[in-house]
Design an enzyme around this catalytic site. Sequence first.
Site, short mmCIF file in Angstrom:
data_model
loop_
_atom_site.label_atom_id
_atom_site.label_comp_id
_atom_site.label_asym_id
_atom_site.label_seq_id
_atom_site.Cartn_x
_atom_site.Cartn_y
_atom_site.Cartn_z
N THR A 40 0.82 -1.21 0.00
CA THR A 40 0.00 0.00 0.00
C THR A 40 0.86 1.27 0.00
O THR A 40 0.36 2.35 -0.25
CB THR A 40 -0.94 0.01 1.22
N HIS A 45 6.43 0.14 7.69
CA HIS A 45 6.81 0.85 8.91
C HIS A 45 6.94 -0.18 10.02
O HIS A 45 6.64 -1.37 9.84
CB HIS A 45 5.82 1.97 9.26
N HIS A 48 4.59 -3.08 10.98
CA HIS A 48 4.47 -4.29 10.15
C HIS A 48 5.46 -5.39 10.54
O HIS A 48 5.37 -6.51 10.04
CB HIS A 48 4.75 -3.96 8.67
N LYS A 82 -10.27 -1.36 8.41
CA LYS A 82 -10.68 -0.15 7.70
C LYS A 82 -12.18 0.07 7.83
O LYS A 82 -12.97 -0.87 7.82
CB LYS A 82 -10.30 -0.25 6.21
N ARG A 86 -10.62 1.63 0.44
CA ARG A 86 -9.29 2.16 0.11
C ARG A 86 -9.34 2.81 -1.27
O ARG A 86 -10.12 2.41 -2.14
CB ARG A 86 -8.25 1.04 0.08
N GLN A 172 -6.72 -13.79 -0.84
CA GLN A 172 -5.64 -14.18 0.06
C GLN A 172 -5.69 -15.67 0.35
O GLN A 172 -4.64 -16.31 0.51
CB GLN A 172 -5.71 -13.37 1.36
N ASP A 193 -5.19 -8.95 12.98
CA ASP A 193 -6.28 -8.56 12.07
C ASP A 193 -6.38 -9.48 10.86
O ASP A 193 -7.31 -9.36 10.06
CB ASP A 193 -6.08 -7.11 11.61
N LYS A 230 -0.69 5.19 20.25
CA LYS A 230 -0.45 4.22 19.19
C LYS A 230 1.03 3.93 19.02
O LYS A 230 1.85 4.84 18.96
CB LYS A 230 -1.04 4.75 17.88
N LYS A 233 4.22 5.53 16.13
CA LYS A 233 3.94 6.88 15.65
C LYS A 233 4.77 7.89 16.44
O LYS A 233 4.97 7.75 17.65
CB LYS A 233 2.45 7.21 15.82
N THR A 234 5.25 8.91 15.76
CA THR A 234 5.94 10.02 16.42
C THR A 234 5.24 11.31 15.99
O THR A 234 4.30 11.29 15.19
CB THR A 234 7.41 10.08 16.00
#
Length: 419
Positions: A40, A45, A48, A82, A86, A172, A193, A230, A233-234
């Site tokens: 995607t 990041h 994952h 989601k 998307r 999948q 998920d 979360k 994340k920064t």
Amino acid sequence: MELLEDLKWRGIIYQQTDEDGLAELLNNEKISLYCGADPTADSLHIGHLVPFLTLRRFQDHGHRPIVLVGGATGLIGDPSGKSEERNLQTLEVVEKNVQGIQKQLEQVFQSEGDNAAIMVNNYDWTSKLDIITFLRDFGKHIGINYMLAKDTISSRLETGISFTEFTYTILQAMDFLHLYENYNCKMQIGGSDQWGNITTGLELIRKMAPEGSKAYGMTIPLVTKSDGTKFGKTAGGAVWLDPEKTSPYEFYQFWINTADADVVKYLKYFTFLSRNEIEALEESLQTEAHLRKAQKALAEEMTRLIHGEEALQQAIKISEALFSGNVKELSAAEIKQGFKDVPSFEASADEDWLLVDLLVTAKISSSKRQAREDITNGAISINGEKVTDANYVLSGADQIENQFTIIRRGKKKYFLIKY
């Protein structure tokens, strides 16, 4: 320590389809197993990583990892997690993303030996199917009621889900069947998920593979932070594996700033340190927390794994220079990393500046009077060295590789002059 026992100790196992059966299988043979990611973006990041690092743990115990980057499923979009559809990406963008992600994941796995990692792209087999074959050979085996029971689909019924994303779980599942038939792949690993998609794959194998065929699924828990914010994340956004998006220095800093309450969990999830090593770091956290040995070990292990030893040493060098203020030892490339987010001012490399004027023009000091006070009081440093002469003139000698001058006001306020 046996593999499954180690995974349990690390807290990595969230769900399994057949715990006893998998334990027996792993005790008797070396298997092939896979984990997948959809392209995607052109980079993964850190959110994952855990499923792929778990796949690597299997490789370290002699099993063969199959790393799937979904060039086909990436064109569709996984509805998992989601609340809305998307945006579809072009084939060209997805292909570029596939290449970027594959390159990153190659860093994680051993590429030589009997159990060298295999890289696959589901576009290679999915793109050859026509719609009639898809509906007759695959769609026929997965009931609507079965799919509606999946959380990823049922959670979208009120807000709406297209037929395109509705069929994602079948695509999948086809991947799992393809890898089972062509690579003898007997297991899929994924994030929590992905449970619905994994079990759909097992259902397709049960119905389409020869009688008695057996495969397994395992999911990894969602990585969380103790303060409820979360993970990954920064203030600047996600922590990417791509060094152009998140520099090795920023990557290193993310891990070294891990809270005491989270660091042992992250050492278990993300690193390949042994149980004894992690328990020693946990003890250090209790007895000498100020040394931050656990955070340093986490930052070093992760930066070395993703970016290599050279990038790690560079990140450590930048960190130490910023802490000590001895920034004149840094190269221009290192300054780009370490001072990426500090205020900056562009000046001509051929122009000499009276320091007082530069401080005001670059908005480092509020006025000429304040600038003179800052200088004479010893609050201004140039490239790590204090300047107390109010008549000081900045020249080429103050430029690092003709690209930068670093000005510090006080103890922590850095400013970057770019040429």
